[in-house]
Design a protein around this motif. Structure first.
Motif, mmCIF file in Angstrom:
data_model
loop_
_atom_site.group_PDB
_atom_site.id
_atom_site.type_symbol
_atom_site.label_atom_id
_atom_site.label_comp_id
_atom_site.label_asym_id
_atom_site.label_seq_id
_atom_site.Cartn_x
_atom_site.Cartn_y
_atom_site.Cartn_z
ATOM 1 N N ARG A 68 0.837 -1.238 0.242
ATOM 2 C CA ARG A 68 -0.118 -0.033 0.000
ATOM 3 C C ARG A 68 1.031 1.163 0.083
ATOM 4 O O ARG A 68 0.654 2.297 -0.843
ATOM 5 C CB ARG A 68 -0.889 0.040 1.161
ATOM 6 C CG ARG A 68 -2.245 -0.833 1.141
ATOM 7 C CD ARG A 68 -3.009 -0.695 2.230
ATOM 8 N NE ARG A 68 -2.794 -1.364 3.536
ATOM 9 C CZ ARG A 68 -2.894 -2.618 3.629
ATOM 10 N NH1 ARG A 68 -3.625 -3.257 2.439
ATOM 11 N NH2 ARG A 68 -2.634 -3.083 4.649
ATOM 12 N N ARG A 69 1.778 1.095 0.809
ATOM 13 C CA ARG A 69 2.704 2.383 0.774
ATOM 14 C C ARG A 69 3.417 2.704 -0.563
ATOM 15 O O ARG A 69 3.761 3.541 -0.934
ATOM 16 C CB ARG A 69 3.891 2.113 2.094
ATOM 17 C CG ARG A 69 4.565 3.650 2.427
ATOM 18 C CD ARG A 69 5.237 3.183 3.716
ATOM 19 N NE ARG A 69 5.844 1.782 3.767
ATOM 20 C CZ ARG A 69 7.220 1.598 3.715
ATOM 21 N NH1 ARG A 69 7.891 2.591 3.805
ATOM 22 N NH2 ARG A 69 7.469 0.298 3.577
ATOM 23 N N LEU A 70 3.852 1.615 -1.151
ATOM 24 C CA LEU A 70 4.494 1.556 -2.477
ATOM 25 C C LEU A 70 3.512 2.088 -3.405
ATOM 26 O O LEU A 70 4.084 3.033 -4.419
ATOM 27 C CB LEU A 70 5.260 0.122 -2.804
ATOM 28 C CG LEU A 70 5.630 0.105 -4.438
ATOM 29 C CD1 LEU A 70 7.118 0.719 -4.368
ATOM 30 C CD2 LEU A 70 5.976 -1.515 -4.561
ATOM 31 N N TYR A 71 2.267 1.808 -3.445
ATOM 32 C CA TYR A 71 1.500 2.356 -4.333
ATOM 33 C C TYR A 71 0.988 3.713 -4.355
ATOM 34 O O TYR A 71 1.081 4.497 -5.235
ATOM 35 C CB TYR A 71 0.287 1.229 -4.141
ATOM 36 C CG TYR A 71 -1.131 1.908 -4.954
ATOM 37 C CD1 TYR A 71 -0.971 1.584 -6.437
ATOM 38 C CD2 TYR A 71 -1.948 2.615 -4.552
ATOM 39 C CE1 TYR A 71 -2.227 2.361 -7.148
ATOM 40 C CE2 TYR A 71 -2.970 3.231 -5.056
ATOM 41 C CZ TYR A 71 -3.123 2.922 -6.411
ATOM 42 O OH TYR A 71 -4.064 3.468 -7.439
ATOM 43 N N THR A 72 1.106 4.075 -3.077
ATOM 44 C CA THR A 72 0.903 5.526 -2.704
ATOM 45 C C THR A 72 2.059 6.111 -3.139
ATOM 46 O O THR A 72 1.915 7.192 -4.048
ATOM 47 C CB THR A 72 0.460 5.731 -1.226
ATOM 48 O OG1 THR A 72 -0.364 4.920 -0.649
ATOM 49 C CG2 THR A 72 0.288 7.074 -0.815
ATOM 50 N N ASP A 73 3.203 5.689 -2.876
ATOM 51 C CA ASP A 73 4.584 6.483 -3.216
ATOM 52 C C ASP A 73 4.579 6.567 -4.843
ATOM 53 O O ASP A 73 4.728 7.717 -5.412
ATOM 54 C CB ASP A 73 5.778 5.746 -2.696
ATOM 55 C CG ASP A 73 5.736 6.061 -1.061
ATOM 56 O OD1 ASP A 73 5.169 6.888 -0.886
ATOM 57 O OD2 ASP A 73 6.648 5.523 -0.591
ATOM 58 N N ALA A 74 4.158 5.400 -5.337
ATOM 59 C CA ALA A 74 4.218 5.538 -6.952
ATOM 60 C C ALA A 74 3.229 6.271 -7.458
ATOM 61 O O ALA A 74 3.618 7.179 -8.672
ATOM 62 C CB ALA A 74 4.221 3.970 -7.427
ATOM 63 N N ARG A 75 2.165 6.274 -6.971
ATOM 64 C CA ARG A 75 1.170 7.160 -7.685
ATOM 65 C C ARG A 75 1.476 8.693 -7.302
ATOM 66 O O ARG A 75 1.101 9.704 -8.197
ATOM 67 C CB ARG A 75 -0.096 7.119 -6.968
ATOM 68 C CG ARG A 75 -1.350 7.798 -7.347
ATOM 69 C CD ARG A 75 -2.921 7.260 -6.812
ATOM 70 N NE ARG A 75 -2.734 7.779 -5.501
ATOM 71 C CZ ARG A 75 -3.380 7.384 -4.324
ATOM 72 N NH1 ARG A 75 -4.189 6.348 -4.623
ATOM 73 N NH2 ARG A 75 -3.480 7.853 -3.230
ATOM 74 N N ASP A 76 1.911 9.294 -6.196
ATOM 75 C CA ASP A 76 2.635 10.547 -5.863
ATOM 76 C C ASP A 76 3.595 10.883 -6.943
ATOM 77 O O ASP A 76 3.590 12.155 -7.253
ATOM 78 C CB ASP A 76 2.801 10.649 -4.424
ATOM 79 C CG ASP A 76 1.815 10.519 -3.435
ATOM 80 O OD1 ASP A 76 0.493 10.900 -3.948
ATOM 81 O OD2 ASP A 76 2.016 10.210 -2.332
ATOM 82 N N TYR A 77 4.387 9.835 -7.094
ATOM 83 C CA TYR A 77 5.641 10.358 -7.873
ATOM 84 C C TYR A 77 5.004 10.322 -9.476
ATOM 85 O O TYR A 77 5.656 11.151 -10.158
ATOM 86 C CB TYR A 77 6.671 9.119 -7.981
ATOM 87 C CG TYR A 77 7.731 9.206 -8.964
ATOM 88 C CD1 TYR A 77 8.683 10.045 -8.913
ATOM 89 C CD2 TYR A 77 7.503 8.352 -10.233
ATOM 90 C CE1 TYR A 77 9.849 10.235 -9.654
ATOM 91 C CE2 TYR A 77 8.467 8.758 -11.122
ATOM 92 C CZ TYR A 77 9.755 9.654 -10.861
ATOM 93 O OH TYR A 77 10.640 9.858 -11.710
ATOM 94 N N ALA A 78 4.212 9.575 -9.905
ATOM 95 C CA ALA A 78 3.662 9.852 -11.180
ATOM 96 C C ALA A 78 2.880 11.082 -11.228
ATOM 97 O O ALA A 78 2.894 11.683 -12.394
ATOM 98 C CB ALA A 78 2.510 8.565 -11.603
ATOM 99 N N ALA A 79 2.262 11.631 -10.269
ATOM 100 C CA ALA A 79 1.516 12.798 -10.438
ATOM 101 C C ALA A 79 2.380 14.123 -10.295
ATOM 102 O O ALA A 79 2.162 14.829 -11.182
ATOM 103 C CB ALA A 79 0.437 12.987 -9.135
#
Length: 119
Positions: free
Chosen positions: A21-32
């Motif tokens: 979940r943390r990885l997914y959140t970090d990846a989504r923030d990075y993509a944004a």
């Protein structure tokens, strides 16, 4: 000696689901953030191209007007007076100087744009 729990122990106790979940959140923030960066780069490019095009078109219009003024002045020069030639050459020279300055401004816009988008 009492054992205190450190960051390594807390990391071991974190579940795999929490880590994903943390990885997914970090990846989504990075993509944004990356998408926003690319939008800003595109805006810089578009502004630079637009300004350069405006300066270049204006320079060519002034150059064309200067050539027309030169031709009209040369028609007047065919008269036996020398005054119109001096005026025609002055207008022509001023038009050329303005066109060169506008082209240099256009070049400066492109140079600044290239520096702004350089990785």
């Amino acid at each position: 000696m009492p054992h205190t729990e450190g960051p390594e122990e807390a990391a071991r106790q974190e579940s795999v689901g929490d880590a994903f979940r943390r990885l997914y959140t970090d990846a989504r923030d990075y993509a944004a953030a990356e998408a926003e960066k690319q939008k800003l780069r595109l805006n810089l490019i578009m502004a630079g191209v637009r300004n350069a095009a405006i300066f270049a078109v204006t320079a060519f219009l002034i150059l064309f007007a200067s050539l027309v003024a030169l031709l009209v002045g040369l028609i007047h020069v065919l008269e036996p007076m020398i005054g119109p030639l001096g005026a025609t050459l002055a207008i022509f020279a001023a038009g050329i100087v303005i066109a060169i300055l506008l082209l240099l401004l256009a070049k400066g816009c492109i140079t600044r744009m290239k520096k702004a988008i350089a990785p």
